[in-house]
Write a protein that holds these residues in place. Structure first.
Motif, mmCIF file in Angstrom:
data_model
loop_
_atom_site.group_PDB
_atom_site.id
_atom_site.type_symbol
_atom_site.label_atom_id
_atom_site.label_comp_id
_atom_site.label_asym_id
_atom_site.label_seq_id
_atom_site.Cartn_x
_atom_site.Cartn_y
_atom_site.Cartn_z
ATOM 1 N N PRO A 1 -4.294 -12.710 -5.528
ATOM 2 C CA PRO A 1 -3.306 -12.198 -4.581
ATOM 3 C C PRO A 1 -4.007 -11.490 -3.427
ATOM 4 C CG PRO A 1 -3.382 -10.806 -6.532
ATOM 5 C CD PRO A 1 -4.360 -11.919 -6.758
ATOM 6 N N LEU A 2 -3.672 -11.894 -2.210
ATOM 7 C CA LEU A 2 -4.243 -11.277 -1.021
ATOM 8 C C LEU A 2 -3.230 -10.311 -0.424
ATOM 9 C CD1 LEU A 2 -6.202 -13.838 1.204
ATOM 10 C CD2 LEU A 2 -7.069 -11.850 -0.026
ATOM 11 N N ASN A 3 -3.564 -9.032 -0.458
ATOM 12 C CA ASN A 3 -2.749 -7.997 0.163
ATOM 13 C C ASN A 3 -3.427 -7.529 1.442
ATOM 14 O OD1 ASN A 3 -0.747 -7.030 -2.237
ATOM 15 N ND2 ASN A 3 -2.756 -7.504 -3.079
ATOM 16 N N PHE A 4 -2.618 -7.047 2.374
ATOM 17 C CA PHE A 4 -3.132 -6.452 3.602
ATOM 18 C C PHE A 4 -2.598 -5.027 3.659
ATOM 19 C CE2 PHE A 4 -2.393 -10.978 4.138
ATOM 20 C CZ PHE A 4 -3.672 -11.419 4.413
ATOM 21 N N LEU A 5 -3.470 -4.068 3.967
ATOM 22 C CA LEU A 5 -3.070 -2.670 3.891
ATOM 23 C C LEU A 5 -1.839 -2.387 4.750
ATOM 24 C CD1 LEU A 5 -3.776 0.151 2.743
ATOM 25 C CD2 LEU A 5 -4.949 0.571 4.925
ATOM 26 N N ASN A 6 -0.823 -1.845 4.097
ATOM 27 C CA ASN A 6 0.348 -1.304 4.766
ATOM 28 C C ASN A 6 0.238 0.208 4.591
ATOM 29 O OD1 ASN A 6 2.851 -0.495 5.661
ATOM 30 N ND2 ASN A 6 3.999 -2.045 4.505
ATOM 31 N N PRO A 7 -0.313 0.927 5.581
ATOM 32 C CA PRO A 7 -0.642 2.344 5.386
ATOM 33 C C PRO A 7 0.572 3.165 4.945
ATOM 34 C CG PRO A 7 -1.600 1.517 7.431
ATOM 35 C CD PRO A 7 -0.666 0.455 6.938
ATOM 36 N N ARG A 8 0.411 3.849 3.803
ATOM 37 C CA ARG A 8 1.512 4.613 3.217
ATOM 38 C C ARG A 8 1.386 6.088 3.546
ATOM 39 N NH1 ARG A 8 5.663 2.565 2.823
ATOM 40 N NH2 ARG A 8 4.711 1.553 4.608
ATOM 41 N N PRO A 9 2.469 6.702 4.021
ATOM 42 C CA PRO A 9 2.433 8.132 4.349
ATOM 43 C C PRO A 9 1.999 8.974 3.140
ATOM 44 C CG PRO A 9 4.473 7.124 5.131
ATOM 45 C CD PRO A 9 3.782 6.095 4.284
ATOM 46 N N GLY A 10 1.155 9.945 3.403
ATOM 47 C CA GLY A 10 0.724 10.867 2.353
ATOM 48 C C GLY A 10 -0.500 10.430 1.589
ATOM 49 N N THR A 11 -0.959 9.191 1.799
ATOM 50 C CA THR A 11 -2.165 8.706 1.116
ATOM 51 C C THR A 11 -3.378 8.884 2.025
ATOM 52 O OG1 THR A 11 -2.005 6.439 1.962
ATOM 53 C CG2 THR A 11 -0.764 6.952 -0.052
ATOM 54 N N PRO A 12 -4.584 8.902 1.464
ATOM 55 C CA PRO A 12 -5.788 9.029 2.297
ATOM 56 C C PRO A 12 -5.944 7.922 3.325
ATOM 57 C CG PRO A 12 -6.304 9.541 0.019
ATOM 58 C CD PRO A 12 -4.900 8.999 0.018
ATOM 59 N N PHE A 13 -5.362 6.752 3.074
ATOM 60 C CA PHE A 13 -5.440 5.643 4.021
ATOM 61 C C PHE A 13 -4.186 5.538 4.888
ATOM 62 C CE2 PHE A 13 -8.564 2.991 1.225
ATOM 63 C CZ PHE A 13 -9.589 3.862 1.559
ATOM 64 N N GLY A 14 -3.357 6.563 4.866
ATOM 65 C CA GLY A 14 -2.080 6.509 5.579
ATOM 66 C C GLY A 14 -2.198 6.398 7.083
ATOM 67 N N ASP A 15 -3.350 6.793 7.645
ATOM 68 C CA ASP A 15 -3.521 6.773 9.100
ATOM 69 C C ASP A 15 -4.386 5.612 9.586
ATOM 70 O OD1 ASP A 15 -1.987 9.097 9.464
ATOM 71 O OD2 ASP A 15 -3.727 10.387 9.077
ATOM 72 N N LEU A 16 -4.789 4.729 8.682
ATOM 73 C CA LEU A 16 -5.588 3.579 9.107
ATOM 74 C C LEU A 16 -4.739 2.601 9.915
ATOM 75 C CD1 LEU A 16 -7.769 2.683 5.969
ATOM 76 C CD2 LEU A 16 -8.416 3.990 7.999
ATOM 77 N N ASP A 17 -5.396 1.887 10.825
ATOM 78 C CA ASP A 17 -4.701 0.884 11.619
ATOM 79 C C ASP A 17 -4.399 -0.354 10.776
ATOM 80 O OD1 ASP A 17 -4.816 2.441 13.923
ATOM 81 O OD2 ASP A 17 -6.776 1.620 14.504
ATOM 82 N N VAL A 18 -3.321 -1.036 11.122
ATOM 83 C CA VAL A 18 -2.989 -2.303 10.470
ATOM 84 C C VAL A 18 -4.008 -3.354 10.891
ATOM 85 C CG1 VAL A 18 -1.264 -4.145 10.326
ATOM 86 C CG2 VAL A 18 -0.549 -1.740 10.304
ATOM 87 N N LEU A 19 -4.431 -4.182 9.950
ATOM 88 C CA LEU A 19 -5.413 -5.227 10.222
ATOM 89 C C LEU A 19 -4.870 -6.195 11.276
ATOM 90 C CD1 LEU A 19 -8.192 -6.243 9.049
ATOM 91 C CD2 LEU A 19 -6.845 -7.824 7.655
ATOM 92 N N PRO A 20 -5.635 -6.519 12.323
ATOM 93 C CA PRO A 20 -5.170 -7.492 13.309
ATOM 94 C C PRO A 20 -4.850 -8.838 12.648
ATOM 95 C CG PRO A 20 -7.097 -6.325 14.131
ATOM 96 C CD PRO A 20 -6.954 -5.948 12.681
#
Length: 337
Positions: free
Chosen positions: A238-257
């Motif tokens: 399964p290939l997932n692409f980060l959907n930044p979640r509020p409150g997580t350490p990765f919450g402020d990362l940009d969405v992958l182009p």
């Protein structure tokens, strides 16, 4: 290129090695693919689609997933709003057996042949395994569908219990490359996940193992991840692409182009020509409708329909209509129950 010269273009190599020979690209070759410019993306997707048709055929496997236990997980996976260590909107909850059966029914009605029971845990305790067993029995009394599970890290005894329940596929994602994993999770190791996957495979269950792209990994680490998976030889990725979640350490990362995501789809297909490659979480925000079509014509041969564990997906009807418009037949049930 002069007559008799060596063919060095990576897409020429892919056509010969993967499409014609069925041998996946190695780590360095995948890295070359991931570095291709945008103007070659359409050609790359076409080659990946050829590989998918040559070694997997035109059928698309459709799956629905349901969370039996949501939130309150003790692990610190930096992308996940189900961790009890982060201040996210997700709160702990459990699903009862009648709700589980109803979800399986609705999943089957959508045309899906696979239903995956998921729990946000480090690993299952006796109570959770008993609930899974009761849920599987109740589903089988009313629904004809293959059942998979994703319950975290397992012991050998737990693997054996799942086999006895008739679970035919087990999902446990490595999430990212071995070298980048410590940047994503600190409460357990990549090697612990690998050990669970090895036990699952040795017990005869199908192995489902993928990850999330766009968590800050380099292209080199993305290529490393394909080599890790090739060594594991999973039945499904399964290939997932980060959907930044509020409150997580990765919450402020940009969405992958979108172009990077599509290059990765093609690269994973060319590294794993015979594997079920499934569109999973984050594709809506990363790719949109057009990108979803490009992915299915660029190496993808399976989709999760409906919602994910803590994020919204597309209505199942949209995906099914898309497959119909592309003349991609849905894979028939091949039940192991």
């Amino acid at each position: 290129m002069t007559q008799g010269s060596v063919r060095t273009d990576i897409l020429d190599i892919a056509r010969s090695q993967v499409v014609e020979g069925g041998v996946g690209l190695d780590e360095q070759q995948v890295l070359t693919v991931l570095r291709l410019p945008d103007e070659r993306l359409e050609e790359l997707l076409a080659v990946a689609h050829e590989a998918r048709l040559a070694w997997c055929g035109p059928e698309v496997e459709v799956e629905g997933i349901i969370s039996l236990k949501t939130g309150g997980c003790p692990e610190d996976c930096h992308f996940c709003s189900q961790s009890g260590l982060f201040e996210s909107p997700v709160r702990a909850a459990r699903l009862d057996i009648p709700s589980l059966v109803e979800a399986a029914k609705q999943t089957a009605k959508s045309g899906a042949t696979e239903f995956c029971i998921v729990a946000a845990v480090r690993g299952p305790d006796a109570r959770l395994l008993a609930q899974v067993a009761a849920g599987i029995e109740a589903i089988r009394n009313e629904v004809e569908i293959d059942i998979a599970c994703s319950l975290g890290m397992l012991t050998q005894e737990q693997v054996d219990q799942l086999v006895s329940m008739g679970v035919h596929r087990y999902n446990h994602n490595l999430e990212t490359s071995r070298s980048y994993f410590p940047n994503v999770v600190t409460t357990h190791t990549w090697e612990e996940r690998w050990e669970t996957l090895a036990m699952v495979r040795d017990a005869g269950m199908e192995v489902c193992c993928g990850g999330i792209l766009g968590m800050g990994e380099t292209l080199e680490q993305r290529a490393e991840f394909t080599a890790d998976l090739a060594r594991l030889e999973p039945d499904e990725v399964p290939l997932n692409f980060l959907n930044p979640r509020p409150g997580t350490p990765f919450g402020d990362l940009d969405v992958l182009p979108a172009s990077d995501a599509l290059r990765a789809v093609a690269a994973f297909r060319l590294a794993l020509p015979r594997t079920i490659l499934r569109f999973a979480g984050g594709r809506e925000i990363t790719l949109g409708d057009l990108g979803a079509q490009q992915g299915i014509l660029g190496g993808i041969n399976a989709v999760i329909v409906g919602n994910y564990l803590t994020t919204l997906g597309r209505p199942a009807e949209q995906d099914l209509d898309l497959l119909d418009s592309l003349r991609m037949p849905i894979k028939a049930l091949n039940s192991t129950i």
